[in-house]
Design a protein around this motif. Structure first.
Motif, PDB file in Angstrom:
ATOM      1  N   LEU A  95      -9.676  -6.902   0.974  1.00  0.00           N
ATOM      2  CA  LEU A  95     -11.095  -6.537   0.928  1.00  0.00           C
ATOM      3  C   LEU A  95     -11.369  -5.349   1.844  1.00  0.00           C
ATOM      4  CD1 LEU A  95     -14.032  -6.950   0.099  1.00  0.00           C
ATOM      5  CD2 LEU A  95     -14.219  -8.759   1.825  1.00  0.00           C
ATOM      6  N   ARG A  96     -10.700  -5.364   2.984  1.00  0.00           N
ATOM      7  CA  ARG A  96     -10.865  -4.264   3.947  1.00  0.00           C
ATOM      8  C   ARG A  96     -10.469  -2.924   3.291  1.00  0.00           C
ATOM      9  NH1 ARG A  96      -8.072  -6.662   8.735  1.00  0.00           N
ATOM     10  NH2 ARG A  96      -9.840  -8.088   8.779  1.00  0.00           N
ATOM     11  N   VAL A  97      -9.340  -2.958   2.602  1.00  0.00           N
ATOM     12  CA  VAL A  97      -8.852  -1.750   1.921  1.00  0.00           C
ATOM     13  C   VAL A  97      -9.833  -1.339   0.817  1.00  0.00           C
ATOM     14  CG1 VAL A  97      -7.001  -0.833   0.444  1.00  0.00           C
ATOM     15  CG2 VAL A  97      -6.436  -2.323   2.401  1.00  0.00           C
ATOM     16  N   ALA A 128     -13.155   0.207   1.915  1.00  0.00           N
ATOM     17  CA  ALA A 128     -12.987   1.623   2.283  1.00  0.00           C
ATOM     18  C   ALA A 128     -12.931   2.486   1.032  1.00  0.00           C
ATOM     19  CB  ALA A 128     -11.719   1.788   3.124  1.00  0.00           C
ATOM     20  N   GLN A 129     -12.365   1.950  -0.040  1.00  0.00           N
ATOM     21  CA  GLN A 129     -12.302   2.696  -1.311  1.00  0.00           C
ATOM     22  C   GLN A 129     -13.654   2.725  -2.024  1.00  0.00           C
ATOM     23  OE1 GLN A 129      -7.744   1.203  -2.445  1.00  0.00           O
ATOM     24  NE2 GLN A 129      -9.492   0.385  -3.537  1.00  0.00           N
ATOM     25  N   GLY A 130     -14.488   1.704  -1.683  1.00  0.00           N
ATOM     26  CA  GLY A 130     -15.767   1.574  -2.374  1.00  0.00           C
ATOM     27  C   GLY A 130     -15.644   0.885  -3.723  1.00  0.00           C
ATOM     28  N   ARG A 131     -14.450   0.389  -4.042  1.00  0.00           N
ATOM     29  CA  ARG A 131     -14.280  -0.380  -5.274  1.00  0.00           C
ATOM     30  C   ARG A 131     -12.961  -1.163  -5.231  1.00  0.00           C
ATOM     31  NH1 ARG A 131     -14.574   2.313 -10.415  1.00  0.00           N
ATOM     32  NH2 ARG A 131     -13.239   0.623 -11.140  1.00  0.00           N
ATOM     33  N   GLY A 132     -12.908  -2.143  -6.110  1.00  0.00           N
ATOM     34  CA  GLY A 132     -11.699  -2.954  -6.192  1.00  0.00           C
ATOM     35  C   GLY A 132     -12.038  -4.298  -6.807  1.00  0.00           C
ATOM     36  N   SER A 133     -10.995  -5.037  -7.130  1.00  0.00           N
ATOM     37  CA  SER A 133     -11.181  -6.337  -7.772  1.00  0.00           C
ATOM     38  C   SER A 133     -10.162  -7.323  -7.210  1.00  0.00           C
ATOM     39  CB  SER A 133     -10.996  -6.162  -9.292  1.00  0.00           C
ATOM     40  OG  SER A 133     -10.954  -7.411  -9.925  1.00  0.00           O
ATOM     41  N   ILE A 134     -10.643  -8.511  -6.927  1.00  0.00           N
ATOM     42  CA  ILE A 134      -9.761  -9.574  -6.428  1.00  0.00           C
ATOM     43  C   ILE A 134      -9.853 -10.742  -7.394  1.00  0.00           C
ATOM     44  CG2 ILE A 134      -9.416 -11.260  -4.561  1.00  0.00           C
ATOM     45  CD1 ILE A 134     -10.480  -9.160  -2.580  1.00  0.00           C
ATOM     46  N   LEU A 161       0.831  -1.211   0.000  1.00  0.00           N
ATOM     47  CA  LEU A 161       0.000   0.000   0.000  1.00  0.00           C
ATOM     48  C   LEU A 161       0.864   1.259   0.000  1.00  0.00           C
ATOM     49  CD1 LEU A 161      -2.913  -0.981   2.390  1.00  0.00           C
ATOM     50  CD2 LEU A 161      -3.124  -0.286   0.000  1.00  0.00           C
ATOM     51  N   ALA A 162       1.949   1.208   0.769  1.00  0.00           N
ATOM     52  CA  ALA A 162       2.850   2.366   0.800  1.00  0.00           C
ATOM     53  C   ALA A 162       3.472   2.588  -0.574  1.00  0.00           C
ATOM     54  CB  ALA A 162       3.931   2.148   1.862  1.00  0.00           C
ATOM     55  N   ALA A 163       3.889   1.498  -1.215  1.00  0.00           N
ATOM     56  CA  ALA A 163       4.535   1.610  -2.532  1.00  0.00           C
ATOM     57  C   ALA A 163       3.544   2.052  -3.607  1.00  0.00           C
ATOM     58  CB  ALA A 163       5.167   0.270  -2.918  1.00  0.00           C
ATOM     59  N   LEU A 164       2.261   1.752  -3.393  1.00  0.00           N
ATOM     60  CA  LEU A 164       1.257   2.023  -4.424  1.00  0.00           C
ATOM     61  C   LEU A 164       0.463   3.298  -4.133  1.00  0.00           C
ATOM     62  CD1 LEU A 164      -0.052  -1.656  -4.858  1.00  0.00           C
ATOM     63  CD2 LEU A 164       1.539  -0.435  -6.351  1.00  0.00           C
ATOM     64  N   GLY A 165       0.953   4.089  -3.209  1.00  0.00           N
ATOM     65  CA  GLY A 165       0.287   5.366  -2.931  1.00  0.00           C
ATOM     66  C   GLY A 165      -0.998   5.219  -2.142  1.00  0.00           C
ATOM     67  N   GLY A 166      -1.112   4.107  -1.410  1.00  0.00           N
ATOM     68  CA  GLY A 166      -2.248   3.942  -0.509  1.00  0.00           C
ATOM     69  C   GLY A 166      -3.522   3.453  -1.177  1.00  0.00           C
ATOM     70  N   ARG A 167      -3.449   3.136  -2.469  1.00  0.00           N
ATOM     71  CA  ARG A 167      -4.649   2.691  -3.170  1.00  0.00           C
ATOM     72  C   ARG A 167      -4.417   1.314  -3.785  1.00  0.00           C
ATOM     73  NH1 ARG A 167      -9.294   4.714  -4.838  1.00  0.00           N
ATOM     74  NH2 ARG A 167     -10.244   3.488  -6.495  1.00  0.00           N
ATOM     75  N   LEU A 168      -5.444   0.441  -3.706  1.00  0.00           N
ATOM     76  CA  LEU A 168      -5.312  -0.902  -4.264  1.00  0.00           C
ATOM     77  C   LEU A 168      -6.525  -1.196  -5.148  1.00  0.00           C
ATOM     78  CD1 LEU A 168      -3.456  -3.411  -4.195  1.00  0.00           C
ATOM     79  CD2 LEU A 168      -4.898  -4.301  -2.362  1.00  0.00           C
ATOM     80  N   ASP A 169      -6.300  -1.236  -6.448  1.00  0.00           N
ATOM     81  CA  ASP A 169      -7.396  -1.509  -7.382  1.00  0.00           C
ATOM     82  C   ASP A 169      -7.579  -2.993  -7.634  1.00  0.00           C
ATOM     83  OD1 ASP A 169      -8.099   1.253  -8.036  1.00  0.00           O
ATOM     84  OD2 ASP A 169      -6.083   1.336  -8.908  1.00  0.00           O
ATOM     85  N   LEU A 170      -6.473  -3.738  -7.544  1.00  0.00           N
ATOM     86  CA  LEU A 170      -6.523  -5.170  -7.883  1.00  0.00           C
ATOM     87  C   LEU A 170      -5.618  -5.958  -6.956  1.00  0.00           C
ATOM     88  CD1 LEU A 170      -7.113  -7.588  -9.866  1.00  0.00           C
ATOM     89  CD2 LEU A 170      -5.133  -6.810 -11.187  1.00  0.00           C
TER      90      LEU A 170
END
Lengths: 252, 252
Positions: free
Chosen positions: A119-121, A124-130, A70-79
């Motif tokens: 999923l927790r992250v 909080a974003q309201g979106r994402g894909s696993i 998360l730190a390396a990716l700027g705090g955002r996780l899309d996938l």
């Protein structure tokens, strides 16, 4: 997919490495885990992705790797791509308890723990894909690799249950089930070197060839994209029809 | 006296719920039965009522499992049948499942059946016996509110089928029974205490919940010579609960 971020486990070899290469090539910003520092550094240098050394049996280190990603990716996780896995070829009758436990830990529990955290992250974003990299074995069962089959079968159920749970939060969860893929699962239990998957022992799929890492990576990219917006809880077999119908020719 | 006269059967988790229903039914059909359980009080009560032998066992300890199996086989004078009924339920979504809860579910529902089976295999090979695992409807179709439990039961179902393949040449049959929601069913909960009230259950199309006797008669069939060519089979005993997706209507 330019600018989107992803974390991939087991990205230093096999299908995971192909996923890291492919998603990086598509402009995504990536972090990936793996056990081998040499291979990890090499993949990182070739792709610009961030390598995080982590062994899937080390729960503390896995947890740290999520924070570091998360730190390396700027705090955002899309996938999040759950790919790390181990294979072991022996009848259950000859499978030591420690091996049984370790395959469940890596193929099922580590995937659960990473997915729960991601999923927790994403909630909080309201979106994402696993995307869970599962296996044909989870659908039909492959009795030469029974512990692998058991762990991957559990993983497929986990992926489905998580999809139901995540859907109201804008998070999609899907499973990709590769058939025999070259290079495929390279990892086995320490002390059992001869049990690593050897593609030469597998016949090609009815399509006439083995799968490639790129076949799988393309599917992951699609599942992560807006084109798959209503795809969740899906199981996508990518095996050149290998498991579509029963064939008399078994694995050598 | 019935169809199982002369059969020597070990039942795990026989002191309550479906397991005790199985012990009672197998005894009524004439089988010799040894059974395990956590509660000595319930074990001795059921033992006295049915003439089955209670064997105390901690199924989280592999050494204790070996001792338990040897004690049971000694008391039975051999082994023709193994019923893996011990299990633990946990009502929670995956995202709300802690490491500790997950580990207990995997240990008791996926690892312990493997360990008990391993300890029983040579006896079953000698007799050409049968194994019946008590999986769950959730193994066929997972439930979001039983996240880790569903995953564990799906893995147990896979173990059943892997064992069926590798045991076939020994003349050992391995089958699974998948009970639906059962009145007076699972009493072993990961977080301790008795079953919690989650409101009225969703009734299957058959209009009632399963009883332990429903599962027990399926088990008796799968242990008996009547099922001589059934192996790797999955028998849902759920009143058609999972026979189709029943649409969730919001009106009408």
């Amino acid at each position: 997919m330019g600018g989107r971020t992803a974390l991939v486990t087991g990205g230093t070899s096999g299908i995971g490495r192909a996923i890291v290469e492919h998603l990086s090539g598509a402009g995504m910003q990536l972090a990936f885990t793996g056990r081998d520092v040499g291979r990890g550094t090499e993949v990182a240098a070739a792709t610009g992705a961030t390598f995080l050394q982590a062994d899937a049996t080390d729960r503390g280190r896995c947890d740290e790797s999520i924070d570091e990603a998360l730190a390396a990716l700027g705090g955002r996780l899309d996938l999040f791509v759950s790919n790390a896995g181990l294979v072991f070829a022996a009848p259950l009758e000859e499978t030591p308890e420690a091996v049984y436990r370790e395959l469940l830990e890596v193929n099922l529990t580590a995937a659960f723990r990473y997915s729960r955290a991601c999923l927790r992250v994403m909630r909080a974003q309201g979106r994402g894909s696993i995307v869970h990299i599962v296996s044909d074995a989870a659908i039909r069962g492959i009795h030469h690799i029974p512990v692998y089959t058991i762990s991957k079968t559990g993983l497929l159920a986990m992926s489905e249950v998580l999809a139901a749970e995540a859907a109201p939060h804008g998070v999609r969860v899907n499973a990709v089930c590769p058939g025999a893929t070259v290079p495929g699962v390279q990892s086995t239990i320490a002390g059992y070197d001869h049990h690593a998957e050897d593609a030469s022992t597998w016949g090609p799929a009815p399509s006439g060839r083995h799968g490639s890492g790129t076949d799988i990576a393309e599917a992951v990219l699609w599942l992560a994209s807006g084109a798959a917006e209503h795809v969740s809880g899906a199981t996508l077999r990518i095996d050149g029809a290998a498991s579509a119908a029963m064939r008399a020719i078994a694995r050598a | 006296m019935g169809s199982l006269v002369g059969l020597r059967v070990l039942v795990t988790g026989g002191t309550s719920g479906i397991g005790s229903g199985i012990v009672e039914h197998l005894r009524a059909e004439g089988a010799s039965v040894a059974f395990t359980g956590r509660s000595h009080r319930r074990g001795s009560t059921l033992g006295q009522a049915t003439g089955a032998a209670f064997v105390a066992a901690d199924l989280s300890d592999s050494a204790a499992i070996r001792d338990m199996v040897e004690e049971a086989v000694d008391s039975l004078g051999g082994l023709d049948g193994l019923v893996l009924s011990a299990g633990v339920l946990h009502r929670a979504r995956l995202s709300e499942t802690s490491d500790d809860e997950w580990d207990k579910i995997i240990d008791l529902n996926v690892v312990a059946p493997f360990l008990v089976t391993r300890a029983c295999l040579r006896h079953l090979h000698a007799s050409g016996g049968a194994i019946v695992t008590i999986a769950s409807g959730t193994a066929l179709w997972p439930e979001m509110e039983l996240g880790a439990y569903s995953v564990s039961k799906r893995a147990l179902l896979s173990m059943t089928q892997m064992l069926a393949v590798e045991s076939a040449h020994h003349g050992v049959r391995v089958n699974a029974v998948c009970p639906g929601d059962t009145a007076a069913g699972m009493s072993a909960l990961v977080n301790g205490g008795g079953p919690r009230d989650h409101g009225p259950p969703v009734m299957p199309p058959a209009g009632r919940l399963a009883t332990p006797a429903d599962a027990a008669s399926a088990v008796a069939f799968l242990l008996s010579p009547d099922s001589a060519f059934c192996s790797g089979a999955v028998l849902a005993v759920d009143g058609a609960m999972r026979a189709a997706l029943r649409a969730h209507r919001v009106r009408g």
